[in-house]
Design an enzyme around this catalytic site. Structure first.
Site, PDB file in Angstrom:
ATOM      1  N   HIS A 500     -24.573 -25.375   6.358  1.00 54.87           N
ATOM      2  CA  HIS A 500     -23.947 -26.644   6.737  1.00 54.87           C
ATOM      3  C   HIS A 500     -22.432 -26.452   6.936  1.00 54.87           C
ATOM      4  O   HIS A 500     -21.880 -26.796   7.979  1.00 54.87           O
ATOM      5  CB  HIS A 500     -24.218 -27.684   5.646  1.00 54.87           C
ATOM      6  CG  HIS A 500     -23.505 -28.985   5.848  1.00 54.87           C
ATOM      7  ND1 HIS A 500     -24.129 -30.103   6.338  1.00 54.87           N
ATOM      8  CD2 HIS A 500     -22.207 -29.339   5.646  1.00 54.87           C
ATOM      9  CE1 HIS A 500     -23.251 -31.089   6.431  1.00 54.87           C
ATOM     10  NE2 HIS A 500     -22.070 -30.651   6.007  1.00 54.87           N
ATOM     11  N   GLU A 501     -21.789 -25.891   5.927  1.00 58.55           N
ATOM     12  CA  GLU A 501     -20.330 -25.726   6.009  1.00 58.55           C
ATOM     13  C   GLU A 501     -19.964 -24.760   7.129  1.00 58.55           C
ATOM     14  O   GLU A 501     -18.938 -24.920   7.791  1.00 58.55           O
ATOM     15  CB  GLU A 501     -19.756 -25.245   4.671  1.00 58.55           C
ATOM     16  CG  GLU A 501     -20.009 -26.179   3.483  1.00 58.55           C
ATOM     17  CD  GLU A 501     -19.552 -27.617   3.714  1.00 58.55           C
ATOM     18  OE1 GLU A 501     -18.678 -27.841   4.575  1.00 58.55           O
ATOM     19  OE2 GLU A 501     -20.097 -28.525   3.055  1.00 58.55           O
ATOM     20  N   HIS A 504     -19.605 -26.568  10.312  1.00 52.58           N
ATOM     21  CA  HIS A 504     -18.268 -27.144  10.518  1.00 52.58           C
ATOM     22  C   HIS A 504     -17.330 -26.069  11.075  1.00 52.58           C
ATOM     23  O   HIS A 504     -16.558 -26.315  11.991  1.00 52.58           O
ATOM     24  CB  HIS A 504     -17.685 -27.655   9.193  1.00 52.58           C
ATOM     25  CG  HIS A 504     -18.266 -28.953   8.718  1.00 52.58           C
ATOM     26  ND1 HIS A 504     -18.269 -30.095   9.497  1.00 52.58           N
ATOM     27  CD2 HIS A 504     -18.836 -29.307   7.537  1.00 52.58           C
ATOM     28  CE1 HIS A 504     -18.820 -31.089   8.802  1.00 52.58           C
ATOM     29  NE2 HIS A 504     -19.171 -30.639   7.616  1.00 52.58           N
ATOM     30  N   HIS A 507     -17.899 -25.408  14.599  1.00 49.85           N
ATOM     31  CA  HIS A 507     -17.369 -26.530  15.376  1.00 49.85           C
ATOM     32  C   HIS A 507     -15.863 -26.313  15.624  1.00 49.85           C
ATOM     33  O   HIS A 507     -15.364 -26.562  16.715  1.00 49.85           O
ATOM     34  CB  HIS A 507     -17.635 -27.831  14.607  1.00 49.85           C
ATOM     35  CG  HIS A 507     -17.563 -29.076  15.438  1.00 49.85           C
ATOM     36  ND1 HIS A 507     -17.648 -30.335  14.897  1.00 49.85           N
ATOM     37  CD2 HIS A 507     -17.399 -29.273  16.763  1.00 49.85           C
ATOM     38  CE1 HIS A 507     -17.543 -31.247  15.857  1.00 49.85           C
ATOM     39  NE2 HIS A 507     -17.391 -30.623  17.000  1.00 49.85           N
TER      40      HIS A 507
HETATM   41 ZN   LIG Z   1     -20.208 -31.611   6.013  1.00 52.37          ZN
END
Ligand SMILES: [Zn+2]
Length: 711
Positions: A500-501, A504, A507
């Site tokens: 998940h991290e 980021h 992104h």
């Molecule tokens: Zn998050």
């Protein structure tokens, strides 16, 4: 979680305007390391090895003063306002202060100390005043407004037009249109909010550090060897040699409640954890909550909004509180129905064992684990043997290579300064062209003074308008460091969070926007990219190549993978309900007239009204709901995780249906182009439509969680 300056300094949503970084040509105070230009390789890197707290206050003060001088120059320009001399000029300034904030972020999240917190408490209101001076600069706003309403705007590129709108909107939404007393009161409110947002998080940290449950060697039944080892180290660090410390954080509480056979201790640890900020002592947060809600309400009323949620959601993907409620209320009954089934299954096991108990909140994780073993024959500890932190990191690099064409290369120790010996750095390049894209900092392990949980942040973002600037991104987690030479094994949940991290971070690294402001996140959209990346953990290529046993090197057995997959909807009643209860509470807090509100009573009444099951507590109870009370980033926005999950589930189905599955080249290209690279240069709803060919619906989400799909 994604952190940015909004969260760090607890300011209103305009911080991004001053927080843009640049290579400035003006004089910098070289005697203050925090203000100094970043030097060294990769376009310059923060001097994390030289940072010292004594420099922080003077650096902030000098940075603010310079920024205000720069802004004054723009505002007092004798030339008529244009896109270039106003909007672009603003993108260019505030660089010194932004460099200071990179260090601030590290002190605040990775290396917090009482000394830092003292400076933070002192500086938060000053930063707020500084912010108000910019948003309330009449001459500046008149220029921005003139560009926004000019014919010139129509001739600009779409991303430039969006930039103008974002800047104008952030001023208008943050008090620039106010006059006289209202204007003064507005600034006063923001200043006070900055103070008490900081108090809220400091109280929380104090309770996380101040309450530790020590147990002895006769009280370890059920706990894994690795947990026991870590608890022994944690006790020794706190001068309780020979005991075992259950610290008051999620990463300690959660496994303890899942595995400890000692019901009385489970209850004690549960009560300690869920009482954070609610102990009626110096660190109690209830009065602060009431004041925060009243001030937020008063502030948006000055601008003519009915309530805080309306103001907050206006520029989100959801657009208004009603659409957020519609989503939450569509899912809530299915979650409650599932909790009933889960509790019944757990009660049956407890009865079978002759435990003589009625399932209470401190029993949920413990009996759920037993149900998991019985129904899915899935043993979390067995799965963990195949989840090595180092291998998972390689798996993430592999996925980034396949989808994003990124290559990660370890930077030798000493080349790039780090703020702690645990931190490692990788260079990110384009796999084919070799082009330098940025640096990825990883700070993996728990330590005192580090915020709990996991998060991603940037020290520098991508931009090109004044020369290309590459990305410095970081991922942070709280894994327990293994014994020297031993691999770090993590849970399935933690592996998902790791991905998940990293989502980021990808992104950040994919950004191809020209202007700093266009990197800004839209709160109910910015968790989408990261949640989507979690889906690659369960792809065959990752499973087959990276999930190997830490001792035998054997691949994870097919039947264990099948069990993980079939257990994916397991405990969704609990997960969805604990989350949604917090999300609904957040929205209700921010839509209710807060005059004379008592947080404790409000929480109880709202839960009763929602028919919250007795066996579950909110994921974040109000007195420790830092997402919404230690700053405004997630206030009236905690629903955003589910909003983003609707998109995630829908986008994941697009990959599942693609000819090349999750590694489909054509779809991956669309993913990067429309969903990652554009950041906030395109309206999120338009961007999603460009990727999917239609809007997202709720069906995929319901299927994912094993809930009935509404007719
Ligand atoms: Zn998050």
């Amino acid at each position: 979680m994604h952190r940015n300056l909004l969260k760090v300094v607890g300011l209103a949503a305009v911080v991004f305007i001053v927080a843009c970084a640049e290579k400035s040509t003006e004089m910098t105070d070289d005697s203050n390391i925090l203000l100094a230009e970043w030097t060294g390789p990769y376009g310059g890197v923060p001097a994390f090895d030289e940072m010292n707290l004594d420099s922080l206050k003077p650096a902030l003060e000098a940075g603010m003063a310079r920024n205000l001088a720069e802004i004054d120059e723009i505002a007092s320009n004798a030339e008529p306002p244009t896109f270039d001399n106003t909007i672009v000029a603003m993108e260019r300034v505030g660089r010194d202060l932004n460099r200071v904030f990179a260090y601030w972020e590290v002190w605040s999240s990775n290396l917090s100390t009482p000394e830092f917190r003292e400076i933070q408490s002192e500086m938060a209101p000053k930063l707020s005043e500084f912010q108000s001076k910019i948003t309330q600069n009449k001459a500046l706003f008149m220029r921005i407004k003139a560009v926004h309403e000019s014919d010139e705007k129509d001739s600009l590129r779409p991303d430039q037009q969006r930039l103008v709108w974002l800047v104008y909107d952030s001023f208008a939404r943050n008090g620039a249109t106010l006059e006289g007393d209202a204007k003064e009161r507005y600034a006063e409110i923001n200043k006070r909010l900055a103070e008490i947002h900081t108090d809220f998080s400091n109280n929380l940290l104090a309770d996380e550090e101040g309450y530790v449950t020590y147990i002895n060697k006769d009280q370890l039944s059920g706990l894994s060897e690795s947990f026991v080892q870590a608890a022994a180290v944690a006790a020794a660090e706190r001068e309780h040699e020979g005991d075992y410390a259950i610290t008051n954080t999620r990463s300690s509480m959660d496994p303890f409640l899942t595995f400890s056979d000692q019901r009385d201790l489970r209850e004690k640890v549960w009560r300690t954890y869920y009482s954070r900020g609610d102990n009626g002592d110096d660190h109690d947060n209830n009065a602060i909550i009431a004041e925060i809600l009243q001030l937020r309400d008063e502030r948006v009323r000055l601008l003519g909004y009915d309530n805080y949620a309306q103001w907050q959601l206006e520029n989100r993907m959801a657009k208004n509180p009603e659409s957020a409620f519609d989503l939450m209320e569509a899912v809530w009954p299915a979650a409650l129905a599932r909790v009933k089934e889960e509790v019944a299954a757990m009660q049956a096991i407890a009865d079978q064992e002759g435990a003589g108990v009625t399932i209470e909140p401190w029993d949920y994780r413990y009996y759920a684990e037993k149900v998991r073993k019985e129904k899915y024959d899935l043993d979390s500890d067995e799965v963990k043997q195949y989840l090595q932190l180092d291998k998972l990191r390689e798996a993430m690099f592999f996925v980034a290579g396949e989808l994003f064409q990124f290559k990660f290369t370890s930077v030798p120790e000493g080349v790039v300064p780090v703020f702690h010996e645990d931190v490692r750095v990788w260079e990110v390049t384009n796999k084919t062209s070799g082009e330098h894209i940025g640096l990825w900092y990883l700070d993996p392990f728990a330590r005192q003074g580090k915020s709990s949980g996991a998060w991603a942040t940037t020290y520098r973002s991508y931009e090109t308008f004044d020369g290309k600037q590459t990305v410095l991104g970081s991922n942070n987690s709280n894994f327990i460091e293994g014994a020297p030479g031993e691999p770090v094994l993590i849970s399935w949940n933690d592996a998902e969070t790791l991905f998940h991290e990293f989502g980021h971070a990808l992104h950040y690294f994919s950004s191809n926007v020209d202007y700093p402001t266009l990197n800004g996140g839209v709160r109910d959209y910015t968790e989408f990219q990261s949640q989507l990346l979690e889906r690659w953990l369960l792809t065959d290529k990752v499973i087959n190549n990276y999930l190997v046993h830490h001792e035998t090197g054997e691949h994870i057995p097919d039947d264990l993978v099948a069990k993980i997959k079939s257990a994916a909807t397991f405990n969704q009643g609990f997960d969805t309900t604990e989350y949604l209860a917090s999300a609904l509470m957040d929205m209700k807090y921010h839509m209710t007239d807060p005059t004379g509100i008592d947080a404790d009573a409000f929480e109880r009444a709202t839960l009763a009204e929602l028919k919250m099951p007795d066996e579950i507590v909110m994921r974040h109870r109000s007195p420790h709901f830092a997402h919404i009370f230690s700053g405004e980033g997630y206030a009236a926005s905690y629903y955003g995780y589910m909003w983003a999950d609707v998109l995630t589930a829908d986008a994941a189905e697009a990959f599942a249906e693609a000819p090349g599955g999750f590694y489909d080249t054509a779809l991956a290209k669309k993913l990067v182009e429309h969903l990652f690279a554009v950041r906030n240069a395109v309206d999120p709803a338009d961007a999603y439509r460009a990727f999917r060919g239609r809007d997202a619906g709720i069906d995929a989400l319901m299927r994912d969680r094993g809930f009935p799909v509404p007719g």
